[in-house]
Design an enzyme around this catalytic site. Structure first.
Site, PDB file in Angstrom:
ATOM      1  N   GLY A   1      31.060  11.688  15.806  1.00 18.11           N
ATOM      2  CA  GLY A   1      32.539  12.355  15.535  1.00 18.11           C
ATOM      3  C   GLY A   1      33.322  11.069  15.653  1.00 18.11           C
TER       4      GLY A   1
ATOM      5  CB  SER B   1      35.397  10.319  10.539  1.00 14.34           C
ATOM      6  OG  SER B   1      35.519  11.618  11.127  1.00 14.34           O
TER       7      SER B   1
ATOM      8  CG  ASN C   1      33.977  10.932  20.425  1.00 16.59           C
ATOM      9  OD1 ASN C   1      34.517  10.868  21.105  1.00 16.59           O
ATOM     10  ND2 ASN C   1      34.201  11.168  18.961  1.00 16.59           N
TER      11      ASN C   1
ATOM     12  CE1 TYR D   1      37.193  20.142  24.079  1.00 17.83           C
ATOM     13  CE2 TYR D   1      38.626  19.844  25.988  1.00 17.83           C
ATOM     14  CZ  TYR D   1      38.294  19.273  25.128  1.00 17.83           C
ATOM     15  OH  TYR D   1      38.409  18.022  24.826  1.00 17.83           O
TER      16      TYR D   1
ATOM     17  CB  ALA E   1      32.519  26.685  29.588  1.00 16.71           C
TER      18      ALA E   1
HETATM   19  P1  NAP Z   1      39.440  14.446  16.834  1.00 20.60           P
HETATM   20  O1  NAP Z   1      40.669  13.467  16.333  1.00 20.60           O
HETATM   21  O2  NAP Z   1      39.783  15.892  16.353  1.00 20.60           O
HETATM   22  O3  NAP Z   1      38.318  13.858  15.823  1.00 20.60           O
HETATM   23  C1  NAP Z   1      37.095  14.714  15.991  1.00 20.60           C
HETATM   24  C2  NAP Z   1      35.852  13.858  15.312  1.00 20.60           C
HETATM   25  O4  NAP Z   1      34.736  14.588  15.596  1.00 20.60           O
HETATM   26  C3  NAP Z   1      35.988  13.808  13.692  1.00 20.60           C
HETATM   27  O5  NAP Z   1      35.402  12.409  13.393  1.00 20.60           O
HETATM   28  C4  NAP Z   1      35.274  14.868  13.193  1.00 20.60           C
HETATM   29  O6  NAP Z   1      34.879  14.478  12.013  1.00 20.60           O
HETATM   30  C5  NAP Z   1      33.989  15.009  14.385  1.00 20.60           C
HETATM   31  N1  NAP Z   1      33.392  16.145  14.269  1.00 20.60           N
HETATM   32  C6  NAP Z   1      33.987  17.331  14.891  1.00 20.60           C
HETATM   33  N2  NAP Z   1      33.134  18.263  14.815  1.00 20.60           N
HETATM   34  C7  NAP Z   1      31.855  17.750  14.077  1.00 20.60           C
HETATM   35  C8  NAP Z   1      30.611  18.151  14.205  1.00 20.60           C
HETATM   36  N3  NAP Z   1      30.289  19.285  14.162  1.00 20.60           N
HETATM   37  N4  NAP Z   1      29.593  17.317  13.825  1.00 20.60           N
HETATM   38  C9  NAP Z   1      29.901  16.027  13.661  1.00 20.60           C
HETATM   39  N5  NAP Z   1      31.054  15.421  13.826  1.00 20.60           N
HETATM   40  C10 NAP Z   1      32.142  16.404  14.165  1.00 20.60           C
HETATM   41  O7  NAP Z   1      38.931  14.432  18.020  1.00 20.60           O
HETATM   42  P2  NAP Z   1      39.421  13.379  19.120  1.00 20.60           P
HETATM   43  O8  NAP Z   1      40.544  13.800  19.957  1.00 20.60           O
HETATM   44  O9  NAP Z   1      39.213  12.022  18.982  1.00 20.60           O
HETATM   45  O10 NAP Z   1      38.029  13.916  20.520  1.00 20.60           O
HETATM   46  C11 NAP Z   1      37.144  13.110  20.576  1.00 20.60           C
HETATM   47  C12 NAP Z   1      36.214  13.733  21.767  1.00 20.60           C
HETATM   48  O11 NAP Z   1      37.130  13.409  22.844  1.00 20.60           O
HETATM   49  C13 NAP Z   1      35.940  15.129  21.914  1.00 20.60           C
HETATM   50  O12 NAP Z   1      34.809  15.301  22.477  1.00 20.60           O
HETATM   51  C14 NAP Z   1      37.024  15.609  22.696  1.00 20.60           C
HETATM   52  O13 NAP Z   1      36.959  16.815  23.224  1.00 20.60           O
HETATM   53  C15 NAP Z   1      37.082  14.338  23.667  1.00 20.60           C
HETATM   54  N6  NAP Z   1      38.530  14.587  24.215  1.00 20.60           N
HETATM   55  C16 NAP Z   1      39.773  14.407  23.652  1.00 20.60           C
HETATM   56  C17 NAP Z   1      40.903  14.501  24.183  1.00 20.60           C
HETATM   57  C18 NAP Z   1      42.244  14.105  23.423  1.00 20.60           C
HETATM   58  O14 NAP Z   1      43.089  14.414  24.180  1.00 20.60           O
HETATM   59  N7  NAP Z   1      42.181  13.773  22.257  1.00 20.60           N
HETATM   60  C19 NAP Z   1      40.902  14.491  25.738  1.00 20.60           C
HETATM   61  C20 NAP Z   1      39.998  14.756  26.452  1.00 20.60           C
HETATM   62  C21 NAP Z   1      38.436  14.654  25.757  1.00 20.60           C
HETATM   63  P3  NAP Z   1      35.612  14.802  10.729  1.00 20.60           P
HETATM   64  O15 NAP Z   1      36.491  13.881  10.517  1.00 20.60           O
HETATM   65  O16 NAP Z   1      34.717  14.751   9.762  1.00 20.60           O
HETATM   66  O17 NAP Z   1      36.110  16.314  10.907  1.00 20.60           O
END
Ligand code: NAP
Length: 242
Positions: free
Chosen positions: A11, A13, A88, A153, A155
């Site tokens: 993840g 990108s 991630n 989420y 869970a």
């Molecule tokens: P994001 O901006 O929505 O980016 C999600 C990334 O994951 C993108 O690169 C997407 O690829 C990729 N992805 C989604 N589904 C996928 C799949 N089935 N297979 C492979 N890649 C996949 O998310 P983020 O906020 O950076 O979150 C990253 C991590 O941190 C996640 O695990 C999230 O739960 C965790 N997190 C985030 C926050 C927050 O506040 N943002 C807080 C706590 C935890 P594409 O670009 O190709 O769609």
């Protein structure tokens, strides 16, 4: 680390994963960059990695799809094994459980938990042969405190914390360290539609975190300075959960 060490980030990108890829490239790692479908964004991250003088291999596949993960990783793992794996990739499908469709329940668990399994189990054996490696799972405050509207989420992330601790015990004697990093609210696409003014009142530091602040903690866990840390959850949350 050695000159040729690779970090595989799922993840990567966009958002936190992209920042981790760039940070680990800056720290000297070659990058295997997984994402699901956003080729343009992934290419832009790869360009940043290459500008830093490191290799970047794009590995687009859906981590929740077992055969896609197998197909993407089987051949490349015959040549090399990453030193670092950052699990991630994650999605949210928020809504009260009362209204939650089975699809929204499954999607979130499949990407977080099945995704962890599909990628980690393939790499584990190779890391164990080499007797070195670092695995970092990106979890969430939601998995520690529980968050209304995020039963799926919470869970998934709580499950990943359990998996982190169990795997850390399984592989410690093989020289592999397994930890989790738990962000609070971070500025990404995932949080862009949240009621920010309301949320800021709950955060002692009164701001969302940046992707780079999360990436810095991942980089620390990958470093020699973190050689006695395993099975831990490191919070990067501005004090929203203590
Ligand atoms: P994001 O901006 O929505 O980016 C999600 C990334 O994951 C993108 O690169 C997407 O690829 C990729 N992805 C989604 N589904 C996928 C799949 N089935 N297979 C492979 N890649 C996949 O998310 P983020 O906020 O950076 O979150 C990253 C991590 O941190 C996640 O695990 C999230 O739960 C965790 N997190 C985030 C926050 C927050 O506040 N943002 C807080 C706590 C935890 P594409 O670009 O190709 O769609």
């Amino acid at each position: 680390m050695s000159e040729q060490d690779i970090a595989l980030i799922t993840g990567a990108s966009r958002g936190i994963g992209a920042a981790i890829a760039v940070r680990l490239a800056r720290d000297g790692y070659n990058i295997w960059l997984n994402y699901r479908s956003n080729h343009e964004a992934a290419q832009a991250v790869a360009a940043q990695v290459r500008d830093l003088g490191r290799d970047c291999t794009l590995l687009p596949f859906d981590v929740s799809d077992e055969s896609a993960a197998k197909e993407a990783l089987e051949n490349i793992l015959r040549e090399r094994c990453p030193y670092i794996l950052v699990n991630n990739s994650g999605v949210n499908r928020d809504g009260l459980l009362f209204w939650m469709s089975r699809e929204d329940w499954k999607d979130v668990l499949n990407v977080s938990l099945d995704g962890f399994y599909h990628v980690t189990s393939r790499i584990m054996g190779l890391m164990m042969q080499k007797k070195r490696g670092r695995i970092i799972n990106i979890v969430s405050t939601s998995g520690q405190t529980g968050m209304a509207g995020q039963v799926n989420y919470s869970a998934a992330k709580a499950g990943l914390i359990g998996a982190t601790r169990a795997l850390a015990k399984e592989v410690a004697r093989s020289g592999i360290l397994v930890n989790a990093v738990s962000p609070g609210f971070v500025e990404t696409d995932m949080t862009k539609d949240l009621p920010k003014a309301e949320i800021l009142k709950m955060i002692p530091l009164r701001r969302f975190g940046t992707c780079e602040e999360v990436a810095a903690v991942v980089a620390f866990l990958c470093s020699d300075d973190a050689s006695y840390i395993t099975g831990q959850v490191l919070n990067v949350n501005g004090g929203v959960y203590m």
